[in-house]
Design an enzyme around this catalytic site. Structure first.
Site, PDB file in Angstrom:
ATOM      1  CB  SER A  24      -0.875   0.029   1.262  1.00  0.00           C
ATOM      2  OG  SER A  24      -1.529   1.287   1.361  1.00  0.00           O
TER       3      SER A  24
ATOM      4  CE1 TYR B 204      -3.848  -2.040   5.021  1.00  0.00           C
ATOM      5  CE2 TYR B 204      -3.166   0.218   4.558  1.00  0.00           C
ATOM      6  CZ  TYR B 204      -3.603  -1.017   4.119  1.00  0.00           C
ATOM      7  OH  TYR B 204      -3.777  -1.237   2.771  1.00  0.00           O
TER       8      TYR B 204
HETATM    9  P1  NAP Z   1     -11.503  -5.634   0.422  1.00  0.00           P
HETATM   10  O1  NAP Z   1     -12.415  -5.245  -0.688  1.00  0.00           O
HETATM   11  O2  NAP Z   1     -11.875  -5.345   1.827  1.00  0.00           O
HETATM   12  O3  NAP Z   1     -11.161  -7.179   0.257  1.00  0.00           O
HETATM   13  C1  NAP Z   1     -10.315  -7.805   1.180  1.00  0.00           C
HETATM   14  C2  NAP Z   1     -10.242  -9.269   0.827  1.00  0.00           C
HETATM   15  O4  NAP Z   1      -9.364  -9.897   1.778  1.00  0.00           O
HETATM   16  C3  NAP Z   1     -11.579  -9.969   0.923  1.00  0.00           C
HETATM   17  O5  NAP Z   1     -11.678 -10.864  -0.164  1.00  0.00           O
HETATM   18  C4  NAP Z   1     -11.491 -10.720   2.250  1.00  0.00           C
HETATM   19  O6  NAP Z   1     -12.214 -11.937   2.278  1.00  0.00           O
HETATM   20  C5  NAP Z   1     -10.013 -11.025   2.304  1.00  0.00           C
HETATM   21  N1  NAP Z   1      -9.524 -11.305   3.657  1.00  0.00           N
HETATM   22  C6  NAP Z   1      -9.532 -10.482   4.744  1.00  0.00           C
HETATM   23  N2  NAP Z   1      -8.981 -11.101   5.791  1.00  0.00           N
HETATM   24  C7  NAP Z   1      -8.627 -12.345   5.358  1.00  0.00           C
HETATM   25  C8  NAP Z   1      -8.028 -13.471   5.979  1.00  0.00           C
HETATM   26  N3  NAP Z   1      -7.663 -13.444   7.271  1.00  0.00           N
HETATM   27  N4  NAP Z   1      -7.823 -14.585   5.237  1.00  0.00           N
HETATM   28  C9  NAP Z   1      -8.183 -14.623   3.932  1.00  0.00           C
HETATM   29  N5  NAP Z   1      -8.750 -13.587   3.292  1.00  0.00           N
HETATM   30  C10 NAP Z   1      -8.970 -12.468   4.005  1.00  0.00           C
HETATM   31  O7  NAP Z   1     -10.069  -4.952   0.242  1.00  0.00           O
HETATM   32  P2  NAP Z   1      -9.252  -4.430  -1.034  1.00  0.00           P
HETATM   33  O8  NAP Z   1      -9.330  -2.961  -1.007  1.00  0.00           O
HETATM   34  O9  NAP Z   1      -9.582  -5.171  -2.252  1.00  0.00           O
HETATM   35  O10 NAP Z   1      -7.785  -4.811  -0.517  1.00  0.00           O
HETATM   36  C11 NAP Z   1      -7.000  -5.832  -1.097  1.00  0.00           C
HETATM   37  C12 NAP Z   1      -5.558  -5.540  -0.741  1.00  0.00           C
HETATM   38  O11 NAP Z   1      -5.193  -4.267  -1.271  1.00  0.00           O
HETATM   39  C13 NAP Z   1      -5.293  -5.470   0.761  1.00  0.00           C
HETATM   40  O12 NAP Z   1      -4.054  -6.082   1.047  1.00  0.00           O
HETATM   41  C14 NAP Z   1      -5.222  -3.981   1.028  1.00  0.00           C
HETATM   42  O13 NAP Z   1      -4.440  -3.669   2.152  1.00  0.00           O
HETATM   43  C15 NAP Z   1      -4.589  -3.500  -0.259  1.00  0.00           C
HETATM   44  N6  NAP Z   1      -4.800  -2.070  -0.527  1.00  0.00           N
HETATM   45  C16 NAP Z   1      -6.058  -1.583  -0.756  1.00  0.00           C
HETATM   46  C17 NAP Z   1      -6.218  -0.226  -0.996  1.00  0.00           C
HETATM   47  C18 NAP Z   1      -7.562   0.402  -1.275  1.00  0.00           C
HETATM   48  O14 NAP Z   1      -7.656   1.646  -1.284  1.00  0.00           O
HETATM   49  N7  NAP Z   1      -8.612  -0.364  -1.519  1.00  0.00           N
HETATM   50  C19 NAP Z   1      -5.096   0.612  -0.996  1.00  0.00           C
HETATM   51  C20 NAP Z   1      -3.841   0.074  -0.760  1.00  0.00           C
HETATM   52  C21 NAP Z   1      -3.717  -1.274  -0.523  1.00  0.00           C
HETATM   53  P3  NAP Z   1     -13.852 -11.983   2.365  1.00  0.00           P
HETATM   54  O15 NAP Z   1     -14.324 -11.538   1.013  1.00  0.00           O
HETATM   55  O16 NAP Z   1     -14.171 -13.398   2.628  1.00  0.00           O
HETATM   56  O17 NAP Z   1     -14.231 -11.047   3.446  1.00  0.00           O
END
Ligand code: NAP
Length: 248
Positions: free
Chosen positions: A143, A157
């Protein structure tokens, strides 16, 4: 066929966009999820309906036995692994560090850091030429928070993603002669459910003026960067950390 890809947290958000694009590029995809079975199953059906191969498998990446079972299921259903996207990750409620308890910190680091290490370990055991494998690629989803620090929001985080960046650098060097490339993407503000999960559904709108491109990113825009790093087009890239953050 491009190979077999394991994507953690692949049922929603950036992971789902990556799984969808990977299937379009010919990967068989193992979509890991934790709670939202419906979303992961629906995505696997969508990919199969489009002529691709995908399975949805529940596992908490922070739990070693569940990670072992996840990779075992992927082996049996899809064949030898060639790629891993360490995408599963969480944020918590906005808080200053002086209000964070040990349970919050342990949960944050267990999922975002220990989970990524455990999944990397299982991928290495399958893909490394040192272990009789044929090589492969790992992309870690870090991130922009890793370089910004997220003061007043969630320094925990940001620090967990700092660990992911360092892991990427170290693993890339450790595995470079064993046929595995390791890279990372650092997304900025991307439109997914993660912001609402941290109690801030309007976070991107609120902070948009601080993004040089003046908009949040789409999950697909991150997915394209991930797929490039996985692909042979990035054959000489390892230890790279690619910002996908609208200039922020
Ligand atoms: P999201 O929509 O909240 O999705 C998170 C995913 O992670 C979901 O599929 C969830 O599963 C899964 N998950 C959470 N805890 C878990 C665990 N203990 N074991 C297995 N799966 C788990 O988030 P996102 O925004 O797509 O984020 C994906 C990645 O991108 C993350 O690493 C996040 O830190 C990174 N990121 C996101 C952003 C942003 O702005 N969105 C920015 C920088 C980095 P369920 O579907 O079953 O709940």
């Amino acid at each position: 066929m491009s190979g077999v890809l394991m994507i953690t947290g692949g049922g929603r958000g950036i992971g789902a966009a990556t799984a969808r694009l990977a299937a379009q590029r010919g990967y068989a995809v193992c979509i890991n999820y934790l709670r939202d079975r419906d979303a992961a199953d629906a995505l696997a059906r969508e990919i199969a309906g489009g002529g691709g191969r995908a399975i949805a498998v529940r596992a908490d990446v922070a739990k070693e036995q569940e990670v072992l079972a996840l990779f075992g299921e992927c082996d049996r259903a899809l064949g030898p692994l060639t790629a891993l996207v360490n995408n599963a990750g969480i944020v918590d409620r906005q808080a200053r560090v002086d209000a964070m308890d040990a349970a919050r910190l342990q949960r944050m680091f267990s999922i975002n850091v220990v989970g990524a290490f455990l999944c990397a370990r299982e991928a290495i055991r399958r893909m490394s030429t040192r272990h009789g494998g044929h090589g492969g690629a790992i992309v870690n989803v870090s991130s922009a928070a890793a370089r910004l620090g997220s003061p007043g929001e969630y320094v925990d985080y940001a620090a967990s993603k700092g660990a992911i960046d360092t892991m990427t650098l170290g693993l890339a060097k450790e595995l470079a002669a064993d046929g595995i490339r390791v890279n990372a993407v650092r997304p900025g503000f991307v439109h997914t459910g993660i912001h609402a999960s941290g109690g801030q559904p309007n976070r991107i709108e609120r902070l948009r003026d601080g993004i040089p491109m003046k908009r949040g990113g789409r999950p697909e825009e991150v997915a394209h960067a991930v797929l490039w790093l996985l692909s042979d087009e990035a054959s000489y890239a390892t230890g790279a950390i690619l910002d996908v953050s609208g200039g922020r």
